[in-house]
Design a protein around this motif. Sequence first.
Motif, PDB file in Angstrom:
ATOM      1  N   GLU A   1      90.460  47.569 -17.718  1.00  0.00           N
ATOM      2  CA  GLU A   1      91.522  46.668 -16.348  1.00  0.00           C
ATOM      3  C   GLU A   1      90.900  47.658 -15.333  1.00  0.00           C
ATOM      4  OE1 GLU A   1      93.224  43.457 -14.822  1.00  0.00           O
ATOM      5  OE2 GLU A   1      93.269  44.225 -17.322  1.00  0.00           O
ATOM      6  N   GLY A   2      89.991  46.422 -14.435  1.00  0.00           N
ATOM      7  CA  GLY A   2      89.904  46.995 -13.117  1.00  0.00           C
ATOM      8  C   GLY A   2      88.100  47.743 -13.007  1.00  0.00           C
ATOM      9  N   TRP A   3      88.143  47.331 -14.291  1.00  0.00           N
ATOM     10  CA  TRP A   3      86.450  48.656 -14.185  1.00  0.00           C
ATOM     11  C   TRP A   3      85.610  47.652 -14.534  1.00  0.00           C
ATOM     12  CZ3 TRP A   3      84.615  53.731 -13.281  1.00  0.00           C
ATOM     13  CH2 TRP A   3      85.929  54.511 -12.882  1.00  0.00           C
ATOM     14  N   TYR A   4      84.487  47.453 -13.731  1.00  0.00           N
ATOM     15  CA  TYR A   4      83.004  46.704 -14.097  1.00  0.00           C
ATOM     16  C   TYR A   4      81.788  47.287 -14.122  1.00  0.00           C
ATOM     17  CZ  TYR A   4      86.344  43.123 -12.681  1.00  0.00           C
ATOM     18  OH  TYR A   4      86.946  42.495 -12.610  1.00  0.00           O
ATOM     19  N   SER A   5      80.621  46.582 -15.023  1.00  0.00           N
ATOM     20  CA  SER A   5      79.406  47.139 -15.124  1.00  0.00           C
ATOM     21  C   SER A   5      78.732  46.852 -14.670  1.00  0.00           C
ATOM     22  CB  SER A   5      79.142  47.031 -17.250  1.00  0.00           C
ATOM     23  OG  SER A   5      78.120  47.214 -17.178  1.00  0.00           O
ATOM     24  N   LEU A   6      77.727  47.684 -13.789  1.00  0.00           N
ATOM     25  CA  LEU A   6      76.903  46.694 -13.338  1.00  0.00           C
ATOM     26  C   LEU A   6      75.060  47.322 -13.870  1.00  0.00           C
ATOM     27  CD1 LEU A   6      79.009  47.413 -11.555  1.00  0.00           C
ATOM     28  CD2 LEU A   6      77.451  47.356  -8.996  1.00  0.00           C
ATOM     29  N   HIS A   7      74.371  46.091 -13.412  1.00  0.00           N
ATOM     30  CA  HIS A   7      73.146  46.267 -14.849  1.00  0.00           C
ATOM     31  C   HIS A   7      72.388  46.008 -12.547  1.00  0.00           C
ATOM     32  CE1 HIS A   7      74.311  45.216 -18.624  1.00  0.00           C
ATOM     33  NE2 HIS A   7      75.180  46.247 -17.923  1.00  0.00           N
ATOM     34  N   SER A   8      70.962  46.593 -12.806  1.00  0.00           N
ATOM     35  CA  SER A   8      70.271  46.286 -11.660  1.00  0.00           C
ATOM     36  C   SER A   8      68.715  46.638 -12.140  1.00  0.00           C
ATOM     37  CB  SER A   8      70.699  46.402 -10.427  1.00  0.00           C
ATOM     38  OG  SER A   8      69.499  46.107  -9.796  1.00  0.00           O
ATOM     39  N   VAL A   9      67.749  46.594 -11.492  1.00  0.00           N
ATOM     40  CA  VAL A   9      66.557  47.031 -11.350  1.00  0.00           C
ATOM     41  C   VAL A   9      66.124  48.060 -10.123  1.00  0.00           C
ATOM     42  CG1 VAL A   9      63.989  46.876 -11.639  1.00  0.00           C
ATOM     43  CG2 VAL A   9      65.329  45.401 -12.544  1.00  0.00           C
ATOM     44  N   ILE A  10      65.673  49.431 -10.524  1.00  0.00           N
ATOM     45  CA  ILE A  10      64.755  49.546  -9.357  1.00  0.00           C
ATOM     46  C   ILE A  10      63.790  51.294  -9.249  1.00  0.00           C
ATOM     47  CG2 ILE A  10      67.821  50.525  -8.367  1.00  0.00           C
ATOM     48  CD1 ILE A  10      67.245  53.807  -9.955  1.00  0.00           C
ATOM     49  N   GLN A  11      63.360  50.804  -8.462  1.00  0.00           N
ATOM     50  CA  GLN A  11      61.683  51.014  -8.135  1.00  0.00           C
ATOM     51  C   GLN A  11      61.679  52.563  -8.513  1.00  0.00           C
ATOM     52  OE1 GLN A  11      60.245  50.241  -4.460  1.00  0.00           O
ATOM     53  NE2 GLN A  11      60.059  48.062  -5.364  1.00  0.00           N
ATOM     54  N   GLU A  12      61.134  52.959  -8.842  1.00  0.00           N
ATOM     55  CA  GLU A  12      61.189  54.476  -9.399  1.00  0.00           C
ATOM     56  C   GLU A  12      61.180  55.641  -8.017  1.00  0.00           C
ATOM     57  OE1 GLU A  12      58.718  55.816 -12.894  1.00  0.00           O
ATOM     58  OE2 GLU A  12      60.772  57.381 -12.633  1.00  0.00           O
ATOM     59  N   ASP A  13      60.443  55.164  -6.655  1.00  0.00           N
ATOM     60  CA  ASP A  13      60.486  56.128  -5.924  1.00  0.00           C
ATOM     61  C   ASP A  13      61.628  56.579  -5.050  1.00  0.00           C
ATOM     62  OD1 ASP A  13      60.327  53.679  -5.450  1.00  0.00           O
ATOM     63  OD2 ASP A  13      58.292  53.998  -3.736  1.00  0.00           O
ATOM     64  N   GLN A  14      62.020  55.303  -5.708  1.00  0.00           N
ATOM     65  CA  GLN A  14      63.613  55.438  -5.064  1.00  0.00           C
ATOM     66  C   GLN A  14      64.726  56.258  -5.454  1.00  0.00           C
ATOM     67  OE1 GLN A  14      64.383  51.452  -4.000  1.00  0.00           O
ATOM     68  NE2 GLN A  14      63.134  51.005  -1.639  1.00  0.00           N
ATOM     69  N   PHE A  15      64.172  55.888  -6.842  1.00  0.00           N
ATOM     70  CA  PHE A  15      65.143  56.693  -7.906  1.00  0.00           C
ATOM     71  C   PHE A  15      66.698  57.946  -7.324  1.00  0.00           C
ATOM     72  CE2 PHE A  15      66.019  59.742 -11.400  1.00  0.00           C
ATOM     73  CZ  PHE A  15      66.582  58.381 -12.786  1.00  0.00           C
ATOM     74  N   TRP A  16      65.762  58.751  -7.350  1.00  0.00           N
ATOM     75  CA  TRP A  16      67.179  59.849  -6.730  1.00  0.00           C
ATOM     76  C   TRP A  16      67.676  59.676  -5.432  1.00  0.00           C
ATOM     77  CZ3 TRP A  16      68.027  63.014 -10.509  1.00  0.00           C
ATOM     78  CH2 TRP A  16      67.069  63.362 -11.207  1.00  0.00           C
ATOM     79  N   GLU A  17      67.521  59.326  -4.410  1.00  0.00           N
ATOM     80  CA  GLU A  17      67.944  58.720  -3.691  1.00  0.00           C
ATOM     81  C   GLU A  17      69.062  57.690  -3.749  1.00  0.00           C
ATOM     82  OE1 GLU A  17      66.832  56.569   0.166  1.00  0.00           O
ATOM     83  OE2 GLU A  17      65.421  57.343  -0.292  1.00  0.00           O
ATOM     84  N   ILE A  18      68.492  56.432  -4.390  1.00  0.00           N
ATOM     85  CA  ILE A  18      69.896  56.040  -4.516  1.00  0.00           C
ATOM     86  C   ILE A  18      70.721  56.089  -5.477  1.00  0.00           C
ATOM     87  CG2 ILE A  18      69.891  54.070  -6.238  1.00  0.00           C
ATOM     88  CD1 ILE A  18      67.515  52.587  -4.588  1.00  0.00           C
ATOM     89  N   ILE A  19      70.151  57.100  -6.861  1.00  0.00           N
ATOM     90  CA  ILE A  19      71.650  57.839  -6.949  1.00  0.00           C
ATOM     91  C   ILE A  19      72.988  58.614  -6.498  1.00  0.00           C
ATOM     92  CG2 ILE A  19      71.758  58.894  -9.759  1.00  0.00           C
ATOM     93  CD1 ILE A  19      70.492  56.652 -10.360  1.00  0.00           C
ATOM     94  N   GLU A  20      71.813  59.308  -5.491  1.00  0.00           N
ATOM     95  CA  GLU A  20      73.001  60.326  -5.247  1.00  0.00           C
ATOM     96  C   GLU A  20      73.795  59.112  -4.781  1.00  0.00           C
ATOM     97  OE1 GLU A  20      72.997  63.719  -3.790  1.00  0.00           O
ATOM     98  OE2 GLU A  20      71.560  63.430  -5.810  1.00  0.00           O
ATOM     99  N   GLN A  21      73.403  58.176  -3.854  1.00  0.00           N
ATOM    100  CA  GLN A  21      74.589  57.046  -2.560  1.00  0.00           C
ATOM    101  C   GLN A  21      75.222  56.205  -3.947  1.00  0.00           C
ATOM    102  OE1 GLN A  21      71.634  54.563  -1.106  1.00  0.00           O
ATOM    103  NE2 GLN A  21      70.564  55.992   0.218  1.00  0.00           N
ATOM    104  N   LEU A  22      74.819  56.148  -4.925  1.00  0.00           N
ATOM    105  CA  LEU A  22      75.922  55.322  -5.951  1.00  0.00           C
ATOM    106  C   LEU A  22      76.672  56.206  -6.637  1.00  0.00           C
ATOM    107  CD1 LEU A  22      72.951  53.611  -8.890  1.00  0.00           C
ATOM    108  CD2 LEU A  22      74.708  51.973  -6.832  1.00  0.00           C
ATOM    109  N   LYS A  23      76.161  57.984  -6.288  1.00  0.00           N
ATOM    110  CA  LYS A  23      77.302  58.360  -6.953  1.00  0.00           C
ATOM    111  C   LYS A  23      78.786  58.419  -6.023  1.00  0.00           C
ATOM    112  CE  LYS A  23      77.080  62.641  -9.209  1.00  0.00           C
ATOM    113  NZ  LYS A  23      76.324  63.391  -9.472  1.00  0.00           N
ATOM    114  N   ALA A  24      77.841  58.255  -4.775  1.00  0.00           N
ATOM    115  CA  ALA A  24      78.878  59.072  -4.004  1.00  0.00           C
ATOM    116  C   ALA A  24      79.735  57.174  -3.522  1.00  0.00           C
ATOM    117  CB  ALA A  24      78.577  58.635  -2.568  1.00  0.00           C
ATOM    118  N   ALA A  25      79.171  56.386  -4.081  1.00  0.00           N
ATOM    119  CA  ALA A  25      79.827  55.535  -3.995  1.00  0.00           C
ATOM    120  C   ALA A  25      81.652  55.063  -4.753  1.00  0.00           C
ATOM    121  CB  ALA A  25      79.410  54.148  -3.554  1.00  0.00           C
ATOM    122  N   GLY A  26      80.763  56.130  -5.302  1.00  0.00           N
ATOM    123  CA  GLY A  26      82.366  55.421  -6.969  1.00  0.00           C
ATOM    124  C   GLY A  26      81.799  55.720  -7.993  1.00  0.00           C
TER     125      GLY A  26
END
Length: 283
Positions: A244-269
């Motif tokens: 309850e209250g949890w979701y799975s998100l699926h998307s596509v990210i660019q290889e070169d943005q990979f590390w930066e985006i992962i950090e942001q995602l973790k910070a966002a929860g």
Amino acid sequence: MLRIALQKSGRLSEASLKLIKECGISFTNGTGKLKTIADNFPAEFLFLRDDDIPRYVADGVADIGIVGENVVVEDRSEVVITKALGFSKCRLSIAIPRSEMYEGIESLQGKHIATSYPNILRDFLNKNGIDATIHEISGSVEIAPSIGLADAVCDIVSTGSTLMSNGLKEVEVIFRSQAVLIQTPVLNEEKQAILQKLLFRIEAVQNARNNKYILLNAPKEAIPAIIDILPGMKSPTVLPLAMEGWYSLHSVIQEDQFWEIIEQLKAAGAEGILVVPIEKMIY
Ligand code: PRT
Ligand code: ZN
């Protein structure tokens, strides 16, 4: 049928064959064969020395080919560069003995330079107003200074270890190269249509290489922030989890943005982040 020229064996052949395979084109090639027909695509392959490919394509013996841009530009054949393929990257550089001083291009004035790329080198020297003597040799260019044949060399460099082990230092990069797809200037309508089909597949393979599929779990309240971070092809897929209250998100990210985006995602929860390769991608 589209006739495609590939390098028979050498630095381009493995990656060229891999690309063809990833485009879903298969053929059975008896070892040592010079040509073969694809099993499932209207194409015939010719296996040639790389130096011969631009001329075969210019003459229309082959319709298209895969070859190093350095060879195409040096050869001056009348072909069209249709697409950069992103592999077999290297540079054409001028190198001098390590012990010599170098104070910029002017240091090449009056020098003797050995190369297998006289046309590209001559253009570079002319453009920079340098008067040097070009010695055209066909192989083992890197030994020219040590045997007294030249003061400098102009050769293909990849890691730089060949220059280093011959006591040379790279002083000017004059051309950057990669494998390119070339085509004959005039293709009939039928062949043009086959080429478009092939290019569509190559693009799908290239897009896939530059992108990753990402899956992650997040609580409901984190979803708006995560959607802002994830661009996705249109917008991310959001699926409820059993919890309850949890979701799975699926998307596509660019290889070169990979590390930066992962950090942001973790910070966002985001939690339980999975990143997987994509095999083909069509926009
Ligand atoms: O037999 P055939 O004539 O078909 O092949 P070839 O021997 O003429 O060419 P091949 O297979 O060596 O190279 C094909 C293409 O690969 C070249 O035209 C370039 O576009 C590209 N390429 C990428 C390279 C290199 N990297 C490379 N490192 N071509 C040559 N080299 C050689 C260079 O000449 C030098 O001797 O490798 C040495 C330098 O490498 P490093 O890593 O020591 O710097
Ligand atoms: Zn060659």
